[in-house]
Design a protein around this motif. Structure first.
Motif, PDB file in Angstrom:
ATOM      1  N   GLU A 128       0.821  -1.227   0.000  1.00 14.71           N
ATOM      2  CA  GLU A 128       0.000   0.000   0.000  1.00 14.71           C
ATOM      3  C   GLU A 128       0.850   1.270   0.000  1.00 14.71           C
ATOM      4  O   GLU A 128       0.382   2.341  -0.382  1.00 14.71           O
ATOM      5  CB  GLU A 128      -1.012   0.014   1.162  1.00 14.71           C
TER       6      GLU A 128
ATOM      7  N   GLN B 253      -6.930   7.044  -1.718  1.00 15.07           N
ATOM      8  CA  GLN B 253      -7.143   5.647  -1.333  1.00 15.07           C
ATOM      9  C   GLN B 253      -6.171   4.711  -2.026  1.00 15.07           C
ATOM     10  O   GLN B 253      -5.753   4.953  -3.163  1.00 15.07           O
ATOM     11  CB  GLN B 253      -8.575   5.251  -1.687  1.00 15.07           C
ATOM     12  N   ASP B 254      -5.837   3.628  -1.324  1.00 15.39           N
ATOM     13  CA  ASP B 254      -4.942   2.615  -1.899  1.00 15.39           C
ATOM     14  C   ASP B 254      -5.753   1.646  -2.770  1.00 15.39           C
ATOM     15  O   ASP B 254      -6.964   1.813  -2.955  1.00 15.39           O
ATOM     16  CB  ASP B 254      -4.160   1.890  -0.785  1.00 15.39           C
ATOM     17  N   LEU B 255      -5.095   0.606  -3.285  1.00 18.60           N
ATOM     18  CA  LEU B 255      -5.760  -0.311  -4.214  1.00 18.60           C
ATOM     19  C   LEU B 255      -6.880  -1.100  -3.538  1.00 18.60           C
ATOM     20  O   LEU B 255      -7.782  -1.603  -4.193  1.00 18.60           O
ATOM     21  CB  LEU B 255      -4.742  -1.280  -4.830  1.00 18.60           C
TER      22      LEU B 255
ATOM     23  N   GLU C 234       3.477   6.678  -6.042  1.00 17.42           N
ATOM     24  CA  GLU C 234       2.680   7.124  -7.202  1.00 17.42           C
ATOM     25  C   GLU C 234       2.317   8.594  -7.091  1.00 17.42           C
ATOM     26  O   GLU C 234       2.426   9.343  -8.061  1.00 17.42           O
ATOM     27  CB  GLU C 234       1.349   6.354  -7.254  1.00 17.42           C
TER      28      GLU C 234
ATOM     29  N   GLU D 155       3.137   1.887  -1.970  1.00 22.96           N
ATOM     30  CA  GLU D 155       3.394   2.305  -3.353  1.00 22.96           C
ATOM     31  C   GLU D 155       2.521   3.493  -3.753  1.00 22.96           C
ATOM     32  O   GLU D 155       2.878   4.254  -4.648  1.00 22.96           O
ATOM     33  CB  GLU D 155       3.218   1.113  -4.311  1.00 22.96           C
ATOM     34  N   LEU D 156       1.381   3.679  -3.052  1.00 19.75           N
ATOM     35  CA  LEU D 156       0.537   4.855  -3.304  1.00 19.75           C
ATOM     36  C   LEU D 156       1.310   6.153  -3.046  1.00 19.75           C
ATOM     37  O   LEU D 156       1.177   7.129  -3.780  1.00 19.75           O
ATOM     38  CB  LEU D 156      -0.718   4.798  -2.417  1.00 19.75           C
TER      39      LEU D 156
END
Ligand code: GLN
Length: 294
Positions: A97, A267-269, A103, A99-100
């Protein structure tokens, strides 16, 4: 099963599943680590026998895994943003998470630009390494209060050939020099509330407590970051903070109370609130002028 009985690759994997109840993938990852081979080797050579040292090493890892120790600490390695990172019990294990955060940072950083970026509380260095790998001209600083964690981060940067990342020991913004300013400050700080039962599950007891929990509501370090960052952000600089899935509105309120602009939560994935960001509060002079107008 005793360490002196012969054991083939296929038998070792069966043993992990039957006796230690390990998922097949975890067993493969551990066995590949012991044999120092890619996982594909296990499919190609199922009958290859383990030698005595390999048998003992594998059985020991199965025991430790069964006790709950995270796979990443058993292999000393974890993937993040397609980079292979070394991790030790001195560092938090990078989570998908997070990685958000990368990004969102990349979306704010011009691909060819030489922006100044600070990753505070870098741990294994995952966030700084991912950003540096995507923005080779950016000037990165990675800090951590823990000398042991910072040594792991520096080792990861060196192995990955990321020479432009400076490392510096210190606590949150006090690691930054007076007057030193960044276009982007980002952090995955500890944010679990002390006493949260989650700290006792999912391998968390093996991770550094100081990297996980932060005060009664989990927000102590987030408050410090929000309070300290304005003195170290450039005029249009951004602060990005990862937080718990139930902390979005509380963190946004802290940003708003401190006067940050354009605050928003993302929000994350898994569709959980995971990150809040804001632009540096206007300078005091400009603010007081605004207050005086009718
Ligand atoms: N997301 C992690 C967890 O709940 C916590 C990471 C952190 O505190 N930064 O397991």
């Amino acid at each position: 099963m005793t360490p002196d009985q012969p054991l083939s690759i296929a038998e070792a994997l069966q043993l992990a599943a039957r006796t230690h109840h390990l998922p097949q993938l975890e067993a493969q990852v551990l066995l590949a680590h012991v044999l120092q081979t890619p996982r594909s080797h296990l499919y190609a050579w199922p009958e290859q026998p383990l030698n005595a040292a390999q048998r003992i090493a594998f059985l020991t890892l199965l025991e430790r895994r069964q006790q709950g120790e995270p796979v990443a600490y058993l292999t000393g390695q974890r993937e993040f943003w397609s980079l292979s990172l070394r991790v030790t019990p001195d560092t938090l294990i990078p989570r998908p998470e997070t990685e958000l955060l990368v990004e969102q940072a990349l979306a704010l950083l011009d691909p060819g630009g030489d922006a100044r970026v600070a990753d505070l509380g870098t741990g294994s260095g995952a966030i700084a390494a991912a950003i540096a790998s995507e923005r080779p001209r950016a000037r990165l600083l990675a800090t951590d209060i823990s000398a042991a964690a910072l040594a792991v981060a520096a080792d990861n940067f060196r192995r990955l050939g990321l020479r432009r990342i400076e490392t510096r020991q210190g606590n949150w913004c006090s690691a930054l020099h007076p007057g030193e300013r960044f276009d982007l400050i980002l952090s995955n700080p500890p944010y679990v509330a002390e006493g949260d039962p989650h700290l006792l599950r999912d391998g968390l007891p093996w991770e550094p407590a100081t990297a996980l929990s932060s005060g009664a509501d989990g927000l102590d370090d987030i408050r410090r970051l929000i309070g300290g960052a304005p003195d170290h952000l450039a005029a249009d600089g951004w602060l990005l903070i990862e937080h718990g899935l139930d902390q979005g509105s509380a963190v946004r309120r802290l940003f708003d109370q401190a006067g940050y602009l354009e605050t928003s939560t993302h929000q994350d994935l898994a569709a959980h609130d995971r990150l809040t960001r804001g632009k540096r509060p206007p300078a005091i002079g400009a603010e007081s002028k605004g207050n005086q107008s009718p």
